[in-house]
Scaffold this motif. Structure first.
Motif, mmCIF file in Angstrom:
data_model
loop_
_atom_site.group_PDB
_atom_site.id
_atom_site.type_symbol
_atom_site.label_atom_id
_atom_site.label_comp_id
_atom_site.label_asym_id
_atom_site.label_seq_id
_atom_site.Cartn_x
_atom_site.Cartn_y
_atom_site.Cartn_z
ATOM 1 N N LYS A 1 0.869 -1.177 0.000
ATOM 2 C CA LYS A 1 0.000 0.000 0.000
ATOM 3 C C LYS A 1 0.905 1.225 0.000
ATOM 4 O O LYS A 1 1.853 1.310 0.786
ATOM 5 C CB LYS A 1 -0.899 -0.010 1.231
ATOM 6 N N ASP B 1 1.276 5.514 -0.012
ATOM 7 C CA ASP B 1 0.699 6.842 0.200
ATOM 8 C C ASP B 1 1.771 7.893 -0.055
ATOM 9 O O ASP B 1 2.939 7.696 0.304
ATOM 10 C CB ASP B 1 0.183 6.990 1.639
ATOM 11 N N LYS C 1 2.775 -2.639 4.580
ATOM 12 C CA LYS C 1 2.273 -4.003 4.478
ATOM 13 C C LYS C 1 1.995 -4.493 5.886
ATOM 14 O O LYS C 1 2.891 -4.522 6.735
ATOM 15 C CB LYS C 1 3.295 -4.925 3.795
ATOM 16 N N SER D 1 5.784 -0.444 7.961
ATOM 17 C CA SER D 1 5.847 0.630 6.963
ATOM 18 C C SER D 1 7.295 0.964 6.651
ATOM 19 O O SER D 1 8.206 0.720 7.452
ATOM 20 C CB SER D 1 5.118 1.882 7.457
ATOM 21 N N SER E 1 -0.562 3.814 -10.680
ATOM 22 C CA SER E 1 -1.001 2.434 -10.511
ATOM 23 C C SER E 1 -1.008 1.715 -11.851
ATOM 24 O O SER E 1 -1.295 2.316 -12.894
ATOM 25 C CB SER E 1 -2.404 2.377 -9.894
ATOM 26 N N GLY F 1 -2.391 -5.303 -7.823
ATOM 27 C CA GLY F 1 -2.304 -4.152 -6.932
ATOM 28 C C GLY F 1 -0.933 -3.512 -6.950
ATOM 29 O O GLY F 1 -0.376 -3.164 -5.906
ATOM 30 N N THR G 1 1.897 -0.644 -7.661
ATOM 31 C CA THR G 1 2.116 0.797 -7.783
ATOM 32 C C THR G 1 3.531 1.046 -8.265
ATOM 33 O O THR G 1 4.474 0.389 -7.812
ATOM 34 C CB THR G 1 1.908 1.503 -6.433
#
Length: 598
Positions: free
Chosen positions: A486, A488, A498, A502, A519, A531, A533
């Motif tokens: 993930k 940000d 994850k 982080s 993405s 998924g 990035t």
């Protein structure tokens, strides 16, 4: 075990040895349980049928199924003495001898089928009638030996190829010529001599240090058929690199259990059936330990060739393993980055199954992958295994964790050479230089793994020939990495997460730029990953040397490594002078330059 004993594995002595290992060793008991269970399930299945891949007219699923069935049934018969397994194996072999052919248009199918049938011809000859043995010999002659002679007469591409096709095709023919006694001797011997000589071209894919150029997935295939060739023909001498290649398998297996999947390798390649054989040949305690700890289900051959029970050497906390023409593995473990693993790719883009990925970096820690590879393209895509290979996204430079110059890919003949690798009790570094035709520059890349961070430094240096009266190089470059974490945006950098872990991604140089996020669509990311990035930095090449420094760490606290990462890569080779804070007591050097895998 002597290689010639392949012909006597069905003996009572072998059965006794296999049962003893299964009864007296935990790993042997585990492997035996799997083999017998698989054999019992196999009895309930239909006999093998002629099945092609779903999207390609390739018979490999059938060839490999027969190899698995023959191996499982043979070892199950040794373990249990139950004749039903041997009878079923004979039926499986007879089934493929009744096929119309073994798909000679894709000769790998023929070779792997011939190898499986040849093993069955040796192991189950006593369970066959004379007519059945003759039928097997005729099938080997009609479907393998005669088509093989035609392949050599036409000098098909694999005959002198330096890759897995050569090894597999030659090995399958070697096995067939060795066992097909019903075929005229001259016919067999001529092809046997051709294949035994030609296979040496394929052996060149194994480097002297044990590395295999095509990657872990194709290492398993090449090793399997290299060993089978020498088991049937002991006069075929394997190069030292083959016998050391368990180190390659072990080193490129991440702590999480997945494999470094550069090029067309997969995340979870098959477990090699010959890890025990390599351990016996090398006598290396670490090789024996690897047979027991390697990921994947034990193979029936783990019971036939069990490595000795020995205590493996203790691995250093921070260490570097360097494979010629392949890349560098760095491992360490600390409180901030437990079980950290870094792979830096180098070598040549001209290798079979290569992607245009020199300089790509893969990174995981704590059992989680943070910098990943997108994997290979679907082999059924038109031209992917041929002339259009590099038109597909996942084979391009822009699909990998490296730097692309403008919109161009690295050239197909680009090479990356090692500058140095270095290990210290608190950190490890490795650096390479990439030269790609037409880029107008040289690309130096260095990675540093410390107790709490991974640093990646890139230097884009104009070639003198590309600079006419000016020290500046016009154009742009894109720095990229891919992650399935993930992500940000976090200031000018990013935060990768994850589960409860982080990682901060911070762009140190150029200071005026920032890390951007995009993405990938699922269709682009591919079946191996979802998924995804892409973290990227767009950079104008405006200085004599364009430097890019990116740090991945658990927090943004500055450390002395940042001062080090800001120095040019050429100064990294004197890193023991830069890290004076790590020197204690006398002035002894605490690191070692790494020239080759050790």
């Amino acid at each position: 075990m002597d290689a010639a004993e392949i012909f006597s594995l069905q003996s009572s002595e072998t059965a006794f040895r296999v049962r003893k290992f299964a009864q007296g060793d935990p790993f042997g008991a585990f492997a035996a349980e799997i083999v017998v269970s698989d054999a019992l399930r196999l009895l309930k299945k239909p006999l093998i049928k002629r099945v092609f891949e779903r999207k390609r007219r390739v018979l490999l699923p059938t060839s490999r199924s027969l190899m698995r069935r023959v191996s499982v049934l043979f070892v199950a018969s040794l373990l249990t003495a139950n004749p039903v397994f041997r009878k079923r194996a004979v039926l499986e072999i007879k089934a493929v001898t009744r096929f119309s052919d073994w798909n000679p248009s894709h000769f790998l199918d023929v070779a792997e089928m011939a190898a499986a049938v040849s093993l069955g011809r040796v192991w189950f000859a006593g369970d066959m009638t004379a007519l059945e043995r003759a039928a097997v010999d005729e099938a080997l002659a009609a479907f393998a030996i005669r088509p093989g002679r035609e392949q050599f007469s036409r000098s098909e591409f694999w005959v002198d190829a330096h890759q897995n096709w050569n090894i597999v095709c030659c090995s399958g023919l070697i096995l067939a010529c060795t066992v097909a006694h019903g075929v005229p001797e001259q016919e067999r011997n001529e092809l046997l001599e051709l294949a035994s000589s030609a296979i040496r071209s394929g052996f060149s894919g194994f480097r002297p240090d044990g590395g295999y150029l095509e990657g872990p997935s194709y290492w398993e295939l090449a090793l399997r058929y290299s060993v089978l060739a020498t088991l049937f023909q002991p006069s075929i001498e394997l190069p030292e690199g083959v016998l050391k290649s368990w180190k390659f398998s072990k080193s490129l297996t991440c702590p999480s259990g997945v494999s470094v999947n550069y090029g067309d390798s997969t995340l979870r390649p098959k477990r090699s059936p010959f890890l025990g054989w390599l351990a016996l040949k090398s006598g290396d305690a670490d090789a024996a330990e690897w047979q027991r700890s390697a990921p994947g289900r034990p193979h029936p051959f783990d019971l036939v060739w069990p490595g000795p029970v020995v205590k493996a050497t203790t691995c250093k906390t921070s260490h570097v393993v360097d494979f010629e023409d392949i890349g560098t593995v760095i491992r360490s473990s600390s409180k901030a980055l437990p079980n950290a693993f870094v792979f830096l790719k180098r070598g040549s883009n001209s290798v079979n199954h290569a992607h245009l990925d020199l300089g790509s970096v893969l990174f995981e820690f704590g059992g989680q992958t943070f910098l990943c590879d997108l994997g290979r393209e679907d082999y059924s895509r038109e031209g992917y295994l041929g002339p259009d290979r590099f038109s597909y996204f996942r084979a391009k430079t822009k699909a990998h964790n490296t730097v692309s110059i403008g919109d161009a890919d690295q050239s197909k003949n680009a090479r990356a050479r090692s500058l140095f690798s270095y290990r210290h009790e608190n950190y490890a570094i490795s650096a390479i230089e990439i030269e790609s035709e037409g880029s107008g520059l040289r690309h130096r890349r260095g990675v540093l793994l410390s107790d709490d961070a991974l640093w990646i430094r890139d230097e884009l240096v104009p070639n003198q020939a590309s600079v006419s009266g000016s020290s500046k190089l016009a154009g742009s470059a894109v720095w990229r990495v891919f992650t399935d974490a993930k992500v940000d945006q976090h200031g000018s950098g990013a935060r990768l997460s994850k589960e409860d872990v982080s990682l901060e991604c911070n762009l140190v140089l150029p200071k005026e730029n920032q890390i951007l996020l995009s993405s990938l669509e699922p269709a682009v990311a591919g079946s191996q990953k979802s998924g995804i990035t892409c973290l990227h930095v767009n950079i104008e090449l405006i200085s004599e040397v364009t430097s890019i420094v990116v740090c991945f760490r658990r927090n943004l606290k500055k450390t002395e490594q940042e001062l080090f990462a800001l120095k040019e890569i050429t100064e990294w080779s004197n890193s023991e002078k830069l890290f004076v804070a790590h020197e204690t007591g006398d002035s002894k050097r605490k690191g070692d330059k790494i020239a080759r895998a050790s």
